[in-house]
Design an enzyme around this catalytic site. Structure first.
Site, mmCIF file in Angstrom:
data_model
loop_
_atom_site.group_PDB
_atom_site.id
_atom_site.type_symbol
_atom_site.label_atom_id
_atom_site.label_comp_id
_atom_site.label_asym_id
_atom_site.label_seq_id
_atom_site.Cartn_x
_atom_site.Cartn_y
_atom_site.Cartn_z
ATOM 1 N N ASP A 159 -3.592 9.281 -3.474
ATOM 2 C CA ASP A 159 -2.571 8.296 -3.116
ATOM 3 C C ASP A 159 -1.202 8.987 -2.965
ATOM 4 O O ASP A 159 -1.093 9.924 -2.191
ATOM 5 C CB ASP A 159 -2.560 7.182 -4.162
ATOM 6 C CG ASP A 159 -1.728 5.974 -3.768
ATOM 7 O OD1 ASP A 159 -2.201 5.169 -2.956
ATOM 8 O OD2 ASP A 159 -0.596 5.854 -4.269
ATOM 9 N N TYR A 265 8.190 4.326 -2.971
ATOM 10 C CA TYR A 265 8.175 3.589 -1.706
ATOM 11 C C TYR A 265 9.590 3.424 -1.160
ATOM 12 O O TYR A 265 9.840 3.616 0.037
ATOM 13 C CB TYR A 265 7.533 2.214 -1.905
ATOM 14 C CG TYR A 265 6.067 2.284 -2.223
ATOM 15 C CD1 TYR A 265 5.104 2.276 -1.217
ATOM 16 C CD2 TYR A 265 5.624 2.370 -3.544
ATOM 17 C CE1 TYR A 265 3.746 2.352 -1.507
ATOM 18 C CE2 TYR A 265 4.274 2.447 -3.846
ATOM 19 C CZ TYR A 265 3.338 2.440 -2.827
ATOM 20 O OH TYR A 265 2.002 2.523 -3.120
ATOM 21 N N HIS A 321 -10.275 2.033 -3.297
ATOM 22 C CA HIS A 321 -9.163 2.972 -3.069
ATOM 23 C C HIS A 321 -9.066 4.020 -4.177
ATOM 24 O O HIS A 321 -8.746 5.182 -3.916
ATOM 25 C CB HIS A 321 -7.853 2.184 -2.979
ATOM 26 C CG HIS A 321 -6.645 3.044 -2.780
ATOM 27 N ND1 HIS A 321 -6.428 3.773 -1.620
ATOM 28 C CD2 HIS A 321 -5.584 3.313 -3.590
ATOM 29 C CE1 HIS A 321 -5.293 4.434 -1.730
ATOM 30 N NE2 HIS A 321 -4.761 4.188 -2.908
#
Length: 351
Positions: A159, A265, A321
Site C-alpha cells: 500500500d 494522502y 487488499h
C-alpha cells in the site's frame, strides 16, 4: 507538465474531493440518524488501556528505535544480523505488526526489520502535512538502511509502503537486491488509472475524501473504528482475529494517530507525479495483487507489466487488499519462490 495542466488537475481533483466528501457526509448523517441508539459512535476510550500483548510477544523479535532524517522511527527486528537484510514497509492504516506472518516466516533465513513509518504507531508523528511528502519517507528508508550498517536490502512493501517503495527503487537501484510490492502500482500509474478509467476512479473515492480535514477523521473513527472491521469484509479468520482488530484500534486511538496517517494522502494527493529519473525494467521486482482487492483495479497489473517489462506480476485468488495478512501462506510462498535461496544475496556492510 505545463502550468495550465497543473491548474486544470488541481481544479478537477478538488472538485471530485468536494463531491465525494458531500456524499460521505450525507451517508454518515443518515447512518447516525438510523442507528444512533444501536452503534457506539464515539470511539472507546483506550487511553488507560495496557498495550496489547501481541506487541510484546518475543516471537516477533526485538523493539528498537533509530533517529534518521531527523525523525525517530520504531522498528522490530528478528533473525541473525549476519544474514541478508529484509525490510518490511507497511501501508495505510497499518504498522509493523501487519507483517507478523512474514516476520516469523523469513527470520530464519534473513535479518528482518519491520518498521513503523513516520506518523504511525510508536514512530514520531511530526505535525503538518508537509512532513508527509513522499520524498521524506524515501529519505527515511534510505537513512534507515545506512543506520543498520548495510549497503543493500531486500525490500517488501504494501500500500503506501509500496508507493514509497516503487520510487525508492527508482532512485536507489544500487541499494535494492530484490523487491516485492503489494497492493498498489507505482504512484504515477495509480494517478493515471484513477483519472482515466472508471473502474479505478470508483475504487479511489476514499483518496479524494481523505484530503478533507475532520470529515475523514470522523469517517475512520465512527462506530468505534468500524471501518477497520469493514476493511476485513466483516469477518474474522485465523489470519486476522478479534484481538488483532483491537490492537489496530489501540494504535489508532492514540492522540494524532489518525490525522498523521491521513496526512500521507493530504500531502500527496495532487495527482501530479514527476517522470521517473531513470526507468526500472522490473528485473529485480515482483508485484502482488489480491484478486478481491476493493481498492485497486486489476488494470494495475497490466500497466505495471507495461511500465516494467521484466517485472513478475502475480494475483492471489480470493485475497483482499491486505493480501499479506489475508492470504499469508500464498504470499509467503510467492516471495520464497521469487527470492530463491537466501545464500544468493551478498551481505555488504558500510563499515
Amino acid at each position: 507538465m505545463s502550468f495550465f495542466e497543473r491548474v486544470n488537475k488541481f481544479v478537477v481533483v478538488w472538485t471530485l474531493s468536494i463531491l465525494f466528501s458531500i456524499l460521505v457526509a450525507v451517508r454518515l448523517i443518515f447512518a447516525y440518524i438510523v442507528h444512533c441508539t444501536s452503534i457506539p459512535w464515539k470511539p472507546k476510550d483506550r487511553i488507560l488501556m495496557e498495550q496489547p500483548a501481541c506487541f510484546s510477544d518475543p516471537t516477533y523479535g526485538t523493539h528498537k528505535y533509530a533517529t534518521v532524517n531527523r525523525i525517530r522511527l520504531h522498528y522490530v527486528e528478528s533473525g541473525d544480523k549476519s544474514k541478508p537484510l529484509m525490510i518490511f514497509v507497511h501501508g495505510f492504516p497499518e504498522m509493523w505488526y501487519s507483517w507478523r506472518h512474514q516476520i516469523t516466516e523469513f527470520n530464519k533465513e534473513y535479518w528482518v526489520v519491520a518498521i513503523d513509518q513516520r506518523g504511525y504507531n510508536q514512530s514520531e508523528k511530526p505535525r503538518g502535512k508537509h512532513n508527509y511528502k513522499i520524498e521524506n519517507m524515501i529519505v527515511d528508508l534510505r537513512a534507515l538502511v545506512h543506520h543498520l550498517n548495510r549497503k543493500q536490502c531486500i525490500l517488501v512493501a504494501h500500500d503506501w509502503g509500496a508507493f514509497v517503495g516503487w520510487e525508492f527503487v527508482e532512485q536507489n537501484k544500487e541499494m535494492v537486491q530484490k523487491y516485492v510490492m503489494m497492493g498498489v502500482p507505482s504512484r504515477r500509474q495509480y494517478y493515471k488509472l484513477a483519472l482515466s478509467t472508471m473502474d479505478q476512479f470508483k475504487r479511489s473515492w476514499y483518496f479524494f475524501v481523505f484530503k478533507f480535514p475532520y470529515l475523514a477523521e470522523e469517517l475512520l473513527t465512527a462506530g468505534d473504528y468500524a471501518i477497520f472491521y469493514e476493511m476485513w469484509n466483516r469477518k474474522f479468520t485465523d489470519n486476522f482475529t478479534e484481538d488483532d482488530l483491537e490492537a489496530y484500534k489501540y494504535v489508532f486511538s492514540k492522540s494524532g494517530a489518525i490525522t498523521a496517517a491521513l496526512n500521507y494522502y493530504r500531502a500527496n494527493s495532487s495527482f501530479i507525479c514527476e517522470p521517473a529519473r531513470e526507468k526500472d525494467d522490473g528485473a529485480k521486482g515482483m508485484f502482488i495483487l489480491g484478486q478481491r482487492d476493493a481498492a485497486i483495479s486489476h488494470a494495475a497489473c497490466i500497466v505495471m507489466a507495461n511500465e516494467c517489462p521484466k517485472l513478475r506480476v502475480e494475483v492471489i485468488p480470493g485475497a483482499n487488499h491486505f493480501v499479506h495478512q489475508d492470504a499469508p501462506k500464498a504470499t509467503n510462498t510467492l516471495i520464497h519462490d521469487f527470492l530463491g535461496p537466501a545464500s544468493n544475496y551478498k551481505v555488504e556492510t558500510l563499515t
